[in-house]
Design an enzyme around this catalytic site. Structure first.
Site, PDB file in Angstrom:
ATOM      1  N   CYS A 331      39.279  37.967  49.387  1.00 38.84           N
ATOM      2  CA  CYS A 331      40.348  38.880  49.816  1.00 38.84           C
ATOM      3  C   CYS A 331      40.105  39.597  51.147  1.00 38.84           C
ATOM      4  O   CYS A 331      40.983  39.557  52.022  1.00 38.84           O
ATOM      5  CB  CYS A 331      40.632  39.908  48.727  1.00 38.84           C
ATOM      6  SG  CYS A 331      40.591  39.259  47.066  1.00 38.84           S
ATOM      7  N   GLN A 378      36.726  28.926  45.059  1.00 39.46           N
ATOM      8  CA  GLN A 378      37.941  29.572  44.553  1.00 39.46           C
ATOM      9  C   GLN A 378      39.133  29.089  45.379  1.00 39.46           C
ATOM     10  O   GLN A 378      39.148  29.224  46.599  1.00 39.46           O
ATOM     11  CB  GLN A 378      37.792  31.088  44.636  1.00 39.46           C
ATOM     12  CG  GLN A 378      38.863  31.839  43.866  1.00 39.46           C
ATOM     13  CD  GLN A 378      38.550  33.317  43.777  1.00 39.46           C
ATOM     14  OE1 GLN A 378      38.241  33.941  44.788  1.00 39.46           O
ATOM     15  NE2 GLN A 378      38.634  33.884  42.587  1.00 39.46           N
ATOM     16  N   HIS A 382      46.562  34.179  49.789  1.00 43.56           N
ATOM     17  CA  HIS A 382      47.100  35.519  49.976  1.00 43.56           C
ATOM     18  C   HIS A 382      48.457  35.375  50.656  1.00 43.56           C
ATOM     19  O   HIS A 382      48.577  34.731  51.695  1.00 43.56           O
ATOM     20  CB  HIS A 382      46.142  36.371  50.820  1.00 43.56           C
ATOM     21  CG  HIS A 382      44.802  36.550  50.167  1.00 43.56           C
ATOM     22  ND1 HIS A 382      43.710  35.792  50.499  1.00 43.56           N
ATOM     23  CD2 HIS A 382      44.412  37.379  49.167  1.00 43.56           C
ATOM     24  CE1 HIS A 382      42.687  36.152  49.734  1.00 43.56           C
ATOM     25  NE2 HIS A 382      43.084  37.107  48.927  1.00 43.56           N
ATOM     26  N   LYS A 461      48.734  42.016  37.175  1.00 38.81           N
ATOM     27  CA  LYS A 461      48.631  40.576  37.419  1.00 38.81           C
ATOM     28  C   LYS A 461      49.291  39.782  36.302  1.00 38.81           C
ATOM     29  O   LYS A 461      49.478  40.268  35.185  1.00 38.81           O
ATOM     30  CB  LYS A 461      47.172  40.153  37.561  1.00 38.81           C
ATOM     31  CG  LYS A 461      46.318  40.436  36.332  1.00 38.81           C
ATOM     32  CD  LYS A 461      44.886  39.940  36.526  1.00 38.81           C
ATOM     33  CE  LYS A 461      44.045  40.229  35.281  1.00 38.81           C
ATOM     34  NZ  LYS A 461      42.726  39.592  35.323  1.00 38.81           N
ATOM     35  N   HIS A 507      47.831  38.180  45.691  1.00 36.75           N
ATOM     36  CA  HIS A 507      46.672  37.298  45.573  1.00 36.75           C
ATOM     37  C   HIS A 507      47.060  36.263  44.525  1.00 36.75           C
ATOM     38  O   HIS A 507      47.697  36.610  43.534  1.00 36.75           O
ATOM     39  CB  HIS A 507      45.449  38.024  45.016  1.00 36.75           C
ATOM     40  CG  HIS A 507      45.028  39.251  45.734  1.00 36.75           C
ATOM     41  ND1 HIS A 507      43.875  39.310  46.491  1.00 36.75           N
ATOM     42  CD2 HIS A 507      45.571  40.493  45.780  1.00 36.75           C
ATOM     43  CE1 HIS A 507      43.745  40.535  46.973  1.00 36.75           C
ATOM     44  NE2 HIS A 507      44.755  41.262  46.553  1.00 36.75           N
TER      45      HIS A 507
END
Length: 634
Positions: A331, A378, A382, A461, A507
Site C-alpha cells: 500500500c 500479493q 489500488h 472490507k 485496496h
C-alpha cells in the site's frame, strides 16, 4: 408479558421465558435441534431468560453460530474426559474453530495418537451420561480460588479482573471450566464425535512460552454426517498440496528457509501461467501495472500507520544508520506512485496493479505449506477515484472477481467486515463507507454476511470466501475501502471545479497470494490442473527404441504449436509409462508405435476419459489448442 419477534412474526410469552421454551412452543423438532439463541443479535444460551421485548432466532447446527456452540460444547467434553483419565492436567483454552474444536492442555506425561481412542471412548461415556451444562458467575478473587492450581485459567482471570465484572463459568458434573459460552444444554446433545489429531502448540502462540498438547476433534448431530466428514478428510489428505507439490515437482520447503518456499521448474511454469492470466484479465479491465521497492524507510511505515499496527509482523534492517522495513504489503508504495505526478478528475478512476513480493513474520508453529508462508507474491491493486465513481468501481472489481473465479470453477460467499476496535478514522466515516459497500453488493443482486469488527484498521472490507471441490472455504479475494491513507499521504486531484480534492481509494486482491492460491487450486483440482495450467500438457510415449526418432519429431512439432510436451524415452514397458504419466496427472498421453509411425498419427489417451483413439497430429494440436483457449476444466 414480553413480545418476541420470531423472524417477523411477533408472539407474546410470559416474562422470564427461556429461548429453549420458545423453541419448544414452536415445535419439538426445533427444540431438539436447537444449539443456541440469538437475542437482539447477540448469541446466548438457550436457557437465557427473556425479560423484555426482543427479536429471537433459534440457532441450529445449520447456522455458523449454532455449529460454534455445538463444537464448543464438544471441546468441554474432551477436557472433562482428559481430566477423568489424566488427573493433574492443567487446561489452557478449548475453542470451537472453523472445522471442529481443539483443547490446549499441559499433561504430566505426554500424549500420543495412540491415546486418542481411549479419550474418545471416555467422551462417549460423558455424552451418554447426558450431563447438563450449567452457567454461573463469580467475582475475580473467588474465581481464582475456584481455579486454584490451574495456572492458565488463573492468568486469564487476572486479565479480566481489571474490568470489575464477574467471571463466567460452565459446570458439567465433575468438570468446571472458565468460559463465556454459549453451550448446548447438555452433553447428550452431542451425538457423534471423533478426535482427529494431536499436535504441540505454544501457550498464546508465543515460542517463548511452554509447549502445550493440542488435541483436535470434530462432532456432528448424526453419525452419517460424521462419516461423510471423515471421508472428506481422507480425500483432503490425498489432495494435500504439500504431498502433491513434492510428487509433481512443483515446490519444496527447506529447514534452511522456513516459510520461504522454493519453486521448482514445473512449479514456476504453473506460477508464471497464473501471473500471465492475471495480467491478461487486468489489462482487459483497464489496470496499469507498477512495481515498488521491497525495502522502504521506517518513516514511510509510520506515516501509513502500519508501524503502529503491524510492526511485530515486519522484518527490519538498518541502512546508512536509518531504520528500514521489508514491506509486509504494497500500500505505501502505491501511495507514492500516485503522488509521483499531479492528477485531474479526468485521470480518474486510476486502477494500479502490482505483483509485489511481501514478507511477514509468522510464528513457526503457524507455517503450513504454501497456505501460511513468510514471503509471498500479493496480487495487489489500488484504485483511486472520485467519490461519485466509488460504487461503479466496486461493481467493476466484483465483476473481475466473478470472471477470475469462474475460470477455476470456484464459487464464493461474500462477507462484509466492519469497524474493529483498533482502527483509525471516525465512526461516521466508517458507517458511511460500510453503507456504500452494502449498496454496491446489493445492487448487483449478491448476498453477503456481516463479520462484525473484523475490518482492516483503516477501513471496512468485503472478503470473498471461495468454496473448493470438497466444499472447503478459502478466503482469497478482498476489497477494502480506505479513506485514511489518501488523507495521511495528502493525495489530491484537481476537480471539475478547479479545486483540490481528496481521492477515494480501494485496496483489493483477487487471488490474494499467488503462492497460497497455487496451494488452493492444487487441492481443488487434486493436482489435475486444466490443460491451460498444466506444467506438462502432453507426454509422448514411444513403445520401443525404434520409435524414439518419430516421438522426438512429434515433440518438436507440438512445441512449435505452443504446447508443453515431454517425451518418455526410458527403456520401460508402455503400461508402466502410462501409469507414471497418470501419477504425474498429465492431461494427455500420446502413445506411438509401428502403426502410428507408419500412418503419421498418435494414439491419444486422456487422464480421465481414457483411450480416445488414433488422431492425426494436426487434429490433436487443434483439439488441445481449443481446450487451452477455452480454459476448459476437464
Amino acid at each position: 408479558m414480553v413480545k418476541i419477534d420470531l423472524k417477523g412474526q411477533v408472539k407474546e410469552f410470559e416474562n422470564g421465558v427461556t429461548a429453549a421454551e420458545v423453541a419448544k412452543s414452536i415445535g419439538m423438532g426445533l427444540y431438539k435441534s436447537a444449539c443456541a439463541a440469538k437475542i437482539d443479535g447477540e448469541v446466548k444460551d438457550l436457557r437465557t431468560p427473556i425479560d423484555k421485548d426482543c427479536s429471537l432466532e433459534i440457532l441450529t447446527f445449520d447456522s455458523p453460530e449454532g455449529k460454534h456452540a455445538y463444537w464448543h460444547t464438544a471441546s468441554h467434553i474432551l477436557a472433562q474426559a482428559v481430566q477423568r483419565l489424566y488427573p493433574g492436567t492443567k487446561f489452557a483454552i478449548g475453542p470451537a474453530i472453523e472445522n471442529g474444536f481443539y483443547y490446549d492442555m499441559e499433561l504430566e506425561a505426554p500424549l500420543s495418537t495412540d491415546d486418542l481412542p481411549k479419550i474418545e471412548a471416555e467422551m462417549k461415556k460423558i455424552i451418554k451420561e447426558d450431563i447438563p451444562l450449567e452457567r454461573f458467575e463469580l467475582p475475580p478473587q473467588e474465581a481464582k480460588e475456584r481455579m486454584a492450581g490451574q495456572d492458565y485459567k488463573e492468568e486469564l482471570i487476572d486479565e479480566h479482573a481489571g474490568n470489575g465484572e464477574n467471571i463466567s463459568f460452565y459446570q458439567q458434573k465433575d468438570f468446571t471450566d472458565l468460559c463465556a459460552g454459549p453451550h448446548l444444554m447438555s452433553t447428550g446433545l452431542v451425538k457423534a464425535v471423533k478426535l482427529t489429531a494431536i499436535t504441540g502448540a505454544y501457550w498464546r502462540g508465543d515460542a517463548s512460552n511452554k509447549m502445550l498438547t493440542r488435541v483436535y476433534g470434530i462432532a456432528f448431530p448424526k453419525q452419517s454426517m460424521l462419516d461423510e466428514h471423515l471421508q472428506m478428510l481422507e480425500e483432503a489428505k490425498k489432495r494435500d498440496h504439500r504431498k502433491l507439490g513434492k510428487e509433481l515437482g512443483l515446490f519444496m520447503l527447506r529447514d534452511e528457509g522456513p516459510g520461504f518456499p522454493f519453486f521448482l521448474p514445473k512449479g514456476m511454469v504453473l506460477k508464471n501461467l497464473l501471473i500471465d492470466y492475471w495480467r491478461e484479465v487486468h489489462k482487459k479491465y483497464g489496470y496499469v501495472e507498477v512495481s515498488t521497492p521491497i525495502i522502504l524507510s521506517r518513516k514511510l511505515w509510520e506515516r501509513s500507520g502500519h508501524w503502529d499496527h503491524y510492526k511485530d509482523n515486519m522484518y527490519t534492517t538498518v541502512i546508512d544508520d536509518e531504520d528500514y522495513a521489508i514491506k509486509p504489503m504494497n500500500c505505501p508504495g502505491g501511495m507514492m506512485v500516485y503522488q509521483s505526478q499531479p492528477h485531474s478528475y479526468r485521470d480518474l478512476p486510476l486502477r494500479v496493479g502490482e505483483l509485489g513480493l511481501v514478507h511477514r513474520h509468522e510464528l513457526s508453529g503457524a507455517l503450513h505449506g504454501l497456505f501460511r508462508v513468510r514471503c509471498f507474491t500479493q496480487d495487489d491493486a489500488h484504485l483511486f477515484m472520485t467519490p461519485e465513481q466509488l460504487k461503479e468501481e466496486l461493481k467493476g472489481v466484483v465483476r473481475l472477481f466473478d470472471e477470475v473465479y469462474s475460470v477455476f470453477g470456484l464459487s464464493y460467499k461474500i462477507e462484509l467486515s466492519t469497524m474493529p476496535e483498533d482502527h483509525i478514522g471516525t465512526v461516521e466515516q466508517w458507517e458511511h463507507n460500510q453503507e456504500i459497500l452494502k449498496e454496491a453488493i446489493t445492487e448487483m443482486g449478491k448476498d453477503f454476511e456481516i463479520n462484525e469488527g473484523d475490518g482492516a484498521f483503516y477501513g471496512p472490507k468485503l472478503d470473498f470466501h471461495l468454496a473448493d471441490s470438497l466444499g472447503r472455504t478459502w478466503q482469497c479475494g478482498t476489497v477494502q475501502l480506505d479513506s485514511q491513507l489518501p488523507e495521511r499521504f495528502e493525495l489530491e486531484y484537481i476537480g471539475e471545479d478547479g479545486q483540490k480534492h481528496r481521492p477515494v481509494m480501494l485496496h483489493r486482491v483477487v487471488l490474494g497470494s499467488i503462492e497460497r492460491f497455487i496451494g488452493v487450486i492444487t487441492e481443488h483440482f487434486a493436482g489435475k490442473f486444466p490443460l491451460w495450467l498444466s506444467p506438462v500438457q502432453a507426454v509422448i510415449l514411444p513403445i520401443a527404441e525404434r520409435h524414439h526418432a518419430y516421438a522426438q519429431q512429434l515433440q518438436q512439432q507440438l512445441e512449435a504449436a505452443g504446447l508443453r510436451v515431454e517425451c518418455d524415452t526410458r527403456s520401460e514397458k508402455i503400461g508402466y509409462k502410462i501409469r507414471e504419466a497418470q501419477l504425474q496427472k498429465t492431461p494427455y498421453m500420446l502413445v506411438v508405435g509401428d502403426k502410428e509411425q507408419e500412418d503419421g498419427t498418435v494414439s491419444v489417451r486422456h487422464r480421465k476419459d481414457g483411450d480416445l483413439g488414433s488422431m492425426a497430429l494436426q487434429a490433436f494440436i487443434h483439439k488441445a489448442q481449443a481446450e487451452v483457449a477455452s480454459k476448459e476444466i476437464k
